[in-house]
Write a protein that holds these residues in place. Structure first.
Motif, PDB file in Angstrom:
ATOM      1  N   LEU A  40       1.035  -1.045  -0.228  1.00  0.00           N
ATOM      2  CA  LEU A  40       0.239  -0.272   0.618  1.00  0.00           C
ATOM      3  C   LEU A  40       0.570   1.421   0.034  1.00  0.00           C
ATOM      4  N   ARG A  41       0.307   2.493  -1.001  1.00  0.00           N
ATOM      5  CA  ARG A  41       1.666   3.595  -0.761  1.00  0.00           C
ATOM      6  C   ARG A  41       1.030   4.352   0.057  1.00  0.00           C
ATOM      7  N   ALA A  42       1.370   5.126   1.093  1.00  0.00           N
ATOM      8  CA  ALA A  42       0.777   5.611   1.724  1.00  0.00           C
ATOM      9  C   ALA A  42       1.673   7.405   1.157  1.00  0.00           C
ATOM     10  N   SER A  43       0.992   8.592   1.677  1.00  0.00           N
ATOM     11  CA  SER A  43       1.871   9.585   1.564  1.00  0.00           C
ATOM     12  C   SER A  43       2.542  10.185   1.872  1.00  0.00           C
ATOM     13  N   SER A  44       3.737   9.531   2.555  1.00  0.00           N
ATOM     14  CA  SER A  44       4.681   9.839   2.071  1.00  0.00           C
ATOM     15  C   SER A  44       6.245   8.975   3.277  1.00  0.00           C
ATOM     16  N   ALA A  45       7.056   8.337   3.244  1.00  0.00           N
ATOM     17  CA  ALA A  45       7.532   8.177   3.944  1.00  0.00           C
ATOM     18  C   ALA A  45       7.484   8.220   5.418  1.00  0.00           C
ATOM     19  N   GLN A  46       7.287   8.835   5.748  1.00  0.00           N
ATOM     20  CA  GLN A  46       7.462   9.743   7.116  1.00  0.00           C
ATOM     21  C   GLN A  46       5.979   8.575   7.472  1.00  0.00           C
ATOM     22  N   ARG A  47       4.648   9.405   6.687  1.00  0.00           N
ATOM     23  CA  ARG A  47       3.653   9.212   7.243  1.00  0.00           C
ATOM     24  C   ARG A  47       3.157   7.508   7.568  1.00  0.00           C
ATOM     25  N   ALA A  48       3.947   6.566   6.508  1.00  0.00           N
ATOM     26  CA  ALA A  48       4.331   5.004   6.487  1.00  0.00           C
ATOM     27  C   ALA A  48       5.054   4.485   7.284  1.00  0.00           C
ATOM     28  N   GLN A  49       5.453   5.517   8.074  1.00  0.00           N
ATOM     29  CA  GLN A  49       6.553   4.885   8.891  1.00  0.00           C
ATOM     30  C   GLN A  49       6.078   4.980  10.514  1.00  0.00           C
ATOM     31  N   ALA A  50       4.840   6.176   9.945  1.00  0.00           N
ATOM     32  CA  ALA A  50       4.099   6.479  11.835  1.00  0.00           C
ATOM     33  C   ALA A  50       3.139   5.152  11.572  1.00  0.00           C
ATOM     34  N   LEU A  51       2.431   4.824  10.586  1.00  0.00           N
ATOM     35  CA  LEU A  51       1.558   3.631  10.049  1.00  0.00           C
ATOM     36  C   LEU A  51       2.262   2.565  11.236  1.00  0.00           C
ATOM     37  N   VAL A  52       3.413   2.579  11.155  1.00  0.00           N
ATOM     38  CA  VAL A  52       4.294   0.888  11.244  1.00  0.00           C
ATOM     39  C   VAL A  52       4.793   1.193  12.737  1.00  0.00           C
ATOM     40  N   ASP A  53       4.745   1.965  13.153  1.00  0.00           N
ATOM     41  CA  ASP A  53       4.867   2.419  14.660  1.00  0.00           C
ATOM     42  C   ASP A  53       3.867   2.175  15.469  1.00  0.00           C
ATOM     43  N   LEU A  54       2.105   2.961  14.282  1.00  0.00           N
ATOM     44  CA  LEU A  54       0.932   2.457  15.398  1.00  0.00           C
ATOM     45  C   LEU A  54       0.725   0.754  15.867  1.00  0.00           C
ATOM     46  N   LEU A  55       0.734   0.405  14.392  1.00  0.00           N
ATOM     47  CA  LEU A  55       0.797  -1.084  14.451  1.00  0.00           C
ATOM     48  C   LEU A  55       1.344  -1.921  14.852  1.00  0.00           C
ATOM     49  N   ARG A  56       2.880  -1.333  15.244  1.00  0.00           N
ATOM     50  CA  ARG A  56       3.386  -2.410  16.644  1.00  0.00           C
ATOM     51  C   ARG A  56       3.099  -1.960  17.639  1.00  0.00           C
ATOM     52  N   GLU A  57       2.310  -1.144  17.850  1.00  0.00           N
ATOM     53  CA  GLU A  57       1.529  -0.865  19.043  1.00  0.00           C
ATOM     54  C   GLU A  57       1.016  -1.634  19.875  1.00  0.00           C
ATOM     55  N   GLN A  58       0.535  -2.013  18.562  1.00  0.00           N
ATOM     56  CA  GLN A  58      -0.707  -3.111  18.837  1.00  0.00           C
ATOM     57  C   GLN A  58      -0.615  -4.752  18.407  1.00  0.00           C
ATOM     58  N   GLU A  59       0.155  -4.623  18.534  1.00  0.00           N
ATOM     59  CA  GLU A  59       1.584  -5.894  18.463  1.00  0.00           C
ATOM     60  C   GLU A  59       1.096  -6.380  16.329  1.00  0.00           C
ATOM     61  N   LEU A  60       0.442  -5.448  16.236  1.00  0.00           N
ATOM     62  CA  LEU A  60       1.010  -5.729  14.494  1.00  0.00           C
ATOM     63  C   LEU A  60       1.988  -5.736  14.047  1.00  0.00           C
ATOM     64  N   CYS A 107       4.828  -5.137  10.338  1.00  0.00           N
ATOM     65  CA  CYS A 107       5.037  -4.947   9.238  1.00  0.00           C
ATOM     66  C   CYS A 107       6.295  -3.952   8.822  1.00  0.00           C
ATOM     67  N   ASP A 108       6.489  -3.282   7.351  1.00  0.00           N
ATOM     68  CA  ASP A 108       7.654  -2.504   7.249  1.00  0.00           C
ATOM     69  C   ASP A 108       6.890  -1.767   6.577  1.00  0.00           C
ATOM     70  N   GLN A 109       8.049  -0.974   5.924  1.00  0.00           N
ATOM     71  CA  GLN A 109       7.745  -0.149   4.658  1.00  0.00           C
ATOM     72  C   GLN A 109       9.481   0.140   4.101  1.00  0.00           C
ATOM     73  N   ARG A 110       8.751   0.734   3.049  1.00  0.00           N
ATOM     74  CA  ARG A 110      10.015   1.198   2.332  1.00  0.00           C
ATOM     75  C   ARG A 110       9.666   2.449   1.544  1.00  0.00           C
ATOM     76  N   ASP A 111      10.160   3.203   1.490  1.00  0.00           N
ATOM     77  CA  ASP A 111      10.500   4.908   0.965  1.00  0.00           C
ATOM     78  C   ASP A 111       8.556   4.733   0.834  1.00  0.00           C
ATOM     79  N   GLY A 112       8.097   5.383   1.907  1.00  0.00           N
ATOM     80  CA  GLY A 112       6.254   4.921   2.038  1.00  0.00           C
ATOM     81  C   GLY A 112       5.713   4.011   1.277  1.00  0.00           C
ATOM     82  N   VAL A 113       5.954   2.683   1.305  1.00  0.00           N
ATOM     83  CA  VAL A 113       5.401   1.754   0.802  1.00  0.00           C
ATOM     84  C   VAL A 113       5.491   0.493   2.121  1.00  0.00           C
ATOM     85  N   LEU A 114       4.235   0.314   2.888  1.00  0.00           N
ATOM     86  CA  LEU A 114       3.718  -0.475   3.724  1.00  0.00           C
ATOM     87  C   LEU A 114       3.559  -2.178   3.036  1.00  0.00           C
TER      88      LEU A 114
END
Length: 370
Positions: free
Chosen positions: A317-337, A339-346
């Motif tokens: 999935l394409r996030a709006s930016s790499a920063q936004r993608a990383q924020a989503l990865v961090d949020l998911l990790r808090e829920q024990e979910l 994943c990762d991201q590369r250059d804004g790609v989740l």
């Protein structure tokens, strides 16, 4: 139930820790015993791992060797070819290949005398289409490096089409299976010269033990420059003036073999073979269908082809930016979910430890913050 969506990075299965511990404990016992059984055991386990790879891809074990990683395997292959295959010719690669391989090719082009032709991403897409890759393929191509499934889009190439193109242009085709081996069924192809793969992703192994398969009719033509005592038919021939390559793919061995990667990867390969690749793929398809359905309803930009025969096991999935993608990865990790991201790609890869509830929980969490 598990919130693990990282099979594109490291594969998992239920009981992996215990299975690996048992295998490595056995190694430790044998290797530490004050007797002479160490190498017989270690090389036997390495051979068992190569035999398992051969079973997985429908190959003959004598055509299978191992390398530390796919980059090392590709280096061994290119350094084994007769000069006329590469000198003054072209090596063809797609821009969405694994970067490590491109870095290697850039440097080797200078020494081996080939031109590196990189096919750019197709217009409006995050991958190179089969059509665009084939358009760039002409009779100047000595070797074409084809990525079966992209690590950044999960786009999957049509191996039959690529192999036919290799035959038509008199090229040697090397195929990197890394992002789908152990999930998508594959049988060695007569039009593919070299088949490479890591073992740590859908094959559920570890790093340090990668597949290198050479088509049987090409082995005798290959004389690896990266060679050593284990490249010989008889490794205990120490006459410096009587080196001769082993008859099979073992000529791609070199110095004293590394065995721990193979031993630690055996449990994962046994799991995949016992489970059946078709069954693992069926489960993955059910989970990715849920993910794609939610993505469509939420209007999340999907970079992965929707057709099942054009993708591997991941959804990108394409996030709006790499920063936004990383924020989503961090949020998911808090829920024990996870994943990762590369250059804004989740990058989301549900495997055998995941359930539909895990996918729905991931989607619900994404929905709150997208």
């Amino acid at each position: 139930m598990s919130g693990y969506f990282l099979y594109h990075s490291i594969g998992m299965f239920e009981g992996k820790e215990a299975a690996m511990r048992a295998e490595l404990d056995q190694f430790s016992q044998v290797w530490s015993a004050p007797d002479d059984a160490q190498w017989g055991y270690a090389l036997g386990q390495k051979q068992a791992f190569m035999d398992a790879w051969a079973t997985l891809i429908g190959a003959d074990s004598k055509d299978v060797a191992l390398s530390e990683n796919v980059t090392g395997g590709l280096y061994s292959i290119l350094g084994s070819l007769p000069a006329h295959v590469l000198k003054g010719r072209t090596v063809l690669v797609a821009a969405d290949c694994f970067p490590s391989l491109h870095f290697l090719l850039q440097k080797l082009a200078l020494r081996l005398g080939f031109t590196l032709r990189t096919v750019p991403l197709s217009a409006g897409l995050s991958y190179v289409t089969d059509d665009d890759f084939i358009k760039a393929w002409d009779d100047s191509v000595g070797v074409a490096l084809v990525t079966w499934v992209s690590s950044t889009s999960s786009h999957r190439v049509d191996v039959d089409r690529m192999a036919q193109c290799a035959t038509e242009h008199g090229s040697l085709m090397a195929l990197d299976l890394t992002q789908a081996a152990g999930l998508v069924p594959f049988t060695v192809h007569e039009g593919v010269a070299f088949t490479l793969s890591a073992s740590l992703k859908w094959a559920c192994g570890v790093s340090g033990a990668s597949l290198l398969h050479v088509r049987a009719d090409l082995i005798e033509q290959c004389e690896p420059e990266f060679r050593g005592w284990f490249s010989q038919e008889n490794p205990f021939n120490w006459n410096l003036d009587q080196f001769s390559y082993a008859q099979g793919a073992r000529r791609f061995d070199h110095g004293t073999p590394a065995v721990l990667g193979s031993i630690a990867s055996l449990p994962g390969m046994r799991f995949v073979l016992a489970s059946g690749v078709e069954n693992l793929l069926e489960q993955n398809r059910a989970l990715t269908a849920v993910l794609l359905d939610r993505a469509a309803k939420a209007n999340w930009p999907v970079l992965t082809p929707l057709a099942e025969n054009e993708r591997g096991g991941s959804i990108m999935l394409r996030a709006s930016s790499a920063q936004r993608a990383q924020a989503l990865v961090d949020l998911l990790r808090e829920q024990e979910l996870y994943c990762d991201q590369r250059d804004g790609v989740l990058r989301l890869s549900p495997g055998n430890v995941c359930t539909e509830q895990d996918v729905l929980r991931l989607c619900d969490t994404l929905q709150t913050a997208w």
